[in-house]
Design a protein around this motif. Structure first.
Motif, mmCIF file in Angstrom:
data_model
loop_
_atom_site.group_PDB
_atom_site.id
_atom_site.type_symbol
_atom_site.label_atom_id
_atom_site.label_comp_id
_atom_site.label_asym_id
_atom_site.label_seq_id
_atom_site.Cartn_x
_atom_site.Cartn_y
_atom_site.Cartn_z
ATOM 1 N N PHE A 62 0.749 -1.254 0.187
ATOM 2 C CA PHE A 62 -0.060 -0.148 -0.147
ATOM 3 C C PHE A 62 0.828 1.433 -0.069
ATOM 4 C CE2 PHE A 62 -2.488 3.287 1.730
ATOM 5 C CZ PHE A 62 -4.003 2.880 1.531
ATOM 6 N N ALA A 63 1.933 1.350 0.837
ATOM 7 C CA ALA A 63 2.943 2.461 0.952
ATOM 8 C C ALA A 63 3.523 2.706 -0.247
ATOM 9 C CB ALA A 63 3.684 2.255 2.096
ATOM 10 N N GLY A 65 2.518 1.871 -3.229
ATOM 11 C CA GLY A 65 1.796 2.716 -4.235
ATOM 12 C C GLY A 65 1.572 4.060 -3.968
ATOM 13 N N ALA A 66 1.154 4.349 -2.618
ATOM 14 C CA ALA A 66 0.925 5.609 -2.163
ATOM 15 C C ALA A 66 2.200 6.393 -2.318
ATOM 16 C CB ALA A 66 0.208 5.487 -0.697
ATOM 17 N N TYR A 67 3.161 6.251 -1.955
ATOM 18 C CA TYR A 67 4.409 6.903 -2.038
ATOM 19 C C TYR A 67 4.951 7.329 -3.495
ATOM 20 C CZ TYR A 67 5.678 7.935 2.521
ATOM 21 O OH TYR A 67 5.694 8.487 3.956
ATOM 22 N N LEU A 68 4.732 6.214 -4.225
ATOM 23 C CA LEU A 68 5.260 6.439 -5.802
ATOM 24 C C LEU A 68 4.036 7.648 -6.382
ATOM 25 C CD1 LEU A 68 6.943 5.330 -8.315
ATOM 26 C CD2 LEU A 68 5.153 4.055 -8.774
ATOM 27 N N THR A 69 2.862 7.258 -6.450
ATOM 28 C CA THR A 69 1.782 8.295 -6.969
ATOM 29 C C THR A 69 2.015 9.679 -6.268
ATOM 30 O OG1 THR A 69 0.371 6.452 -7.346
ATOM 31 C CG2 THR A 69 -0.381 8.537 -7.437
ATOM 32 N N GLY A 70 1.923 9.799 -4.835
ATOM 33 C CA GLY A 70 2.037 10.942 -4.254
ATOM 34 C C GLY A 70 3.415 11.720 -4.717
ATOM 35 N N SER A 222 -0.995 -2.167 -3.917
ATOM 36 C CA SER A 222 -0.199 -1.058 -4.257
ATOM 37 C C SER A 222 -1.173 0.042 -5.017
ATOM 38 C CB SER A 222 1.032 -1.391 -5.202
ATOM 39 O OG SER A 222 1.856 -0.461 -5.394
ATOM 40 N N ILE A 223 -2.070 -0.739 -5.894
ATOM 41 C CA ILE A 223 -2.954 0.318 -6.705
ATOM 42 C C ILE A 223 -3.983 0.965 -5.428
ATOM 43 C CG2 ILE A 223 -4.828 0.437 -8.152
ATOM 44 C CD1 ILE A 223 -3.656 -1.631 -10.022
ATOM 45 N N SER A 239 1.268 4.535 6.893
ATOM 46 C CA SER A 239 0.935 3.766 6.050
ATOM 47 C C SER A 239 1.316 2.435 5.675
ATOM 48 C CB SER A 239 0.465 4.512 4.738
ATOM 49 O OG SER A 239 1.702 4.771 3.984
ATOM 50 N N ALA A 240 2.733 2.339 6.194
ATOM 51 C CA ALA A 240 3.456 1.097 6.068
ATOM 52 C C ALA A 240 3.542 0.373 7.363
ATOM 53 C CB ALA A 240 5.059 1.259 5.688
ATOM 54 N N HIS A 241 2.885 1.013 8.566
ATOM 55 C CA HIS A 241 2.931 0.538 9.884
ATOM 56 C C HIS A 241 2.360 -0.759 9.957
ATOM 57 C CE1 HIS A 241 2.976 0.527 14.162
ATOM 58 N NE2 HIS A 241 3.801 1.463 14.213
ATOM 59 N N TRP A 242 2.750 -1.683 10.810
ATOM 60 C CA TRP A 242 2.183 -2.988 11.047
ATOM 61 C C TRP A 242 0.672 -2.794 11.513
ATOM 62 C CZ3 TRP A 242 0.593 -5.110 15.686
ATOM 63 C CH2 TRP A 242 0.962 -4.659 16.940
#
Lengths: 334, 293
Positions: A62-63, A65-70, A222-223, A239-242
């Motif tokens: 999730f992180a 995808g979020a970081y790449l797009t952000g 990731s999407i 967003s990458a936290h367990w």
């Protein structure tokens, strides 16, 4: 699919799509998050509910995808938004494929859980110390993009426009996963969850199928992250936290892991409880915890399993004829 | 790096490792025998710390009172464990492990909710009792006496646990239950009682750890989390609920953590996770894998 499910799907589809007309901004924002988290939960459940692999570090994808797009949106990259989402999915899938190639060969079960958890934590620490990615503060004020199809361009900068885009994207992704899960591929996954040894004897390439499921799941997760970045307009290492990794797990288990729509139902229920208890310090956790506990104790098959049992009871089958695919039997086999 | 740095790192690592082991001890016990990865363990550790804090306050007057408070905390948490076992764990014995995970996560949330309701969300810090407030100086080496106390406490708990499991009748009984509970039941062992006593012992250890590690910690509703992950890793590296393995693994993790804060101070925690990943790749079964308990 039973007609009851179709009706439920259509009603919830209409409810989500019409939401901006009757709900306020805050609720619309939460509904958008529900759509994103539902896709995230569905991707996790492809691994757990269908393939029998428990990933504890799914938030890492999730992180990614979020970081790449952000990051791409913030730097004003001239790439079309849909391409960014696709790139996020491909990057997530690639990372999943590489880690899966190494991890799945060695382990399954609890070891895989700890492996993925440790990898996600490493990613979170790296993000937290990377100045380019905003360290602990994350990437703030991410702009919402414009969808450019050449002929027509759709501006997603308003909340409503992006919300409807989320509805369409979530529906498409759910449909994609539904097709994957209900085709021959998904059938094979279910059989190798129930008995990997026998499935291997039948000539199925078990590691290959596991890797494929891991890759697809990582890509979709990731999407969902890529969709999240412009919606929340901020991405943090949280967003990458367990703790975030446990969200799809809880939603799926709450809704019911052996049913395709269980994770979606679980996400909605979870958000509802969260919303209703938002103003109570301490009490909120108490209420969520007790609700979870009651559901697990009363219906270990999740809400979907409970509903299924109720439906069966309502139909009043003739006594003595057992259903060959009753939930409890399946649960023990998994 | 001088020899002094090395010695300092080692002592620090040992103190961290023993702190991790104190938390991991109960976790590994319940994992080895009931095969539960207990998410709520950290929360009960936290409740133990809060109970001990309620007894001794911010400035404990003596070391004996401090230890007594830890023991009382252990007993209180053990009682809570008995209740949790009756209400939750017992009912889910025959269900898939994943549901146990969500159940213990639910218990974790309930516990942190209760802690917030009873003790509030404010932070509190506690000083060590007078006897442990100073430092022991050997040559140029400066060791805080509280670290020494934690190291000794960890070793004592390990020795007692190891003796109890490997040398006593009860421990052997538990070993047999862990290996084959069905067969044990057939041979006349009261398996439900054995499992319940394991849960009580595990929770007792969680509460005790909370009390013993009270000083030098910031008491807050997120205290449980900080130790939980490291303890999980110690349990896994130790080899699926093996107490001796968890002990060695905890020391390893502690030393790595303390060495990494000396060598790469701007990335805390990183080295530990990388070590866990590499270790499990090389030896997925853990340090002493294959033999439970």
């Amino acid at each position: 699919m039973s007609s009851l499910k179709v009706t439920a799907l259509v009603i919830s589809g209409i409810a989500f799509a019409s939401l901006p007309f009757w709900a306020d901004q805050g609720i619309m924002f939460l509904a958008g998050l529900v759509l994103i988290e539902a896709v995230f939960a569905l991707s996790w459940n492809l691994l757990f509910g269908f393939t029998g692999l428990a990933s504890f570090g799914h938030a890492a994808f999730f992180a990614i995808g979020a970081y790449l797009t952000g990051y791409a949106l913030r730097t004003g990259m001239e790439a079309p938004f849909l391409l960014m989402i696709l790139a996020s999915g491909l990057l997530g899938a690639a990372v999943a494929a590489i880690t899966g190639l190494v991890l799945l060969r060695r382990t399954t079960g609890i070891h895989l859980a700890i492996f993925t958890l440790a990898l996600a934590e490493v990613l979170r620490i790296i993000i937290g110390y990377s100045t380019t990615l905003g360290r602990e503060d994350g990437l703030a004020s991410i702009p919402r993009p414009t969808l450019d199809f050449g002929v027509i361009a759709i501006d997603l900068s308003s909340g409503r426009a992006y919300y409807w885009f989320l509805c369409v994207a979530a529906a498409l992704l759910a449909w994609l996963l539904w097709v994957v899960c209900h085709g021959p591929f998904g059938r094979t996954l279910v059989s190798l969850r129930q008995d990997p040894e026998r499935t291997a004897f039948m000539g199925v390439n078990v590691p290959g199928y596991r890797l494929a499921a891991f890759t697809i799941s990582g890509g979709i997760a990731s999407i969902s992250g890529a969709l999240y970045a412009p919606w929340a307009q901020i991405v943090t290492p949280e967003s990458a936290h367990w703790i975030h990794s446990t969200q799809p797990m809880l939603a799926s288990l709450l809704g019911g892991v052996h049913s395709f729509w269980g994770p979606v139902l679980g996400t909605v229920l979870f958000s509802l409880i969260n919303y209703l208890t938002r103003n109570m310090v301490g009490l909120a956790e108490l209420v969520i915890g007790i609700t979870l506990l009651v559901i697990v104790l009363a219906a270990p098959t999740g809400v979907m399993g409970l509903l299924e049992n109720l439906r069966k009871r309502a139909e009043k089958r003739p006594a003595g004829i057992a259903d060959p695919i009753e939930m409890p039997a399946e649960r023990q086999a998994s | 790096m001088t020899l002094l740095d090395l010695a300092f790192t080692l002592v620090n690592g040992l103190a961290t490792g023993m702190a991790v082991f104190l938390v991991a001890a109960g976790l590994t016990l319940i994992f080895g025998i009931l095969k539960i990865l207990n998410f709520a363990h950290g929360a009960f550790f936290m409740i133990g710390a809060y109970v001990a804090y309620t007894i001794v306050g911010s400035n404990p007057s003596s070391i004996w009172l401090f230890i007594l408070a830890a023991v009382v905390a252990g007993i209180v948490v053990a009682v809570l464990g008995f209740i949790a076992d009756r209400i939750v764990l017992q009912r889910l014995r025959n269900v898939d492990e994943a549901y146990m995970l969500i159940a213990t996560f639910a218990v974790l949330m309930i516990c942190s909710g209760i802690v917030k309701l009873i003790w509030g969300v404010n932070y509190a810090s506690i000083n060590p009792p007078p006897m442990l407030d100073g430092a022991v100086i050997i040559g140029q080496l400066f060791i805080p006496s509280y670290s020494l106390f934690v190291i000794i406490a960890g070793i004592v708990v390990f020795l007692i646990l190891d003796f109890a499991i490997h040398r006593t009748w009860l421990g052997k009984l538990l070993q047999s239950v862990a290996n084959d509970s069905w067969m044990s039941g057939l041979l006349g062992i009261n398996v439900p009682v054995a499992l319940t006593s394991t849960v009580i012992a595990s929770f007792l250890l969680a509460g005790l750890a909370g009390g013993l590690l009270l000083a030098n910690q910031t008491l807050s509703p997120i205290l449980g989390e900080s130790f939980l992950l490291l303890a999980f890793m110690a349990v896994i590296i130790g080899g699926l609920g093996n107490v001796r393995g968890a002990f060695i693994a905890a020391i390893l993790l502690g030393v790595i953590e303390s060495a990494s804060s000396l060598l790469m101070p701007n990335m805390p925690g990183m080295a530990t996770y990388i070590f866990v990943i590499l270790f499990l790749l090389a030896k997925p079964q853990g340090l002493l894998g294959g033999q439970r308990i």
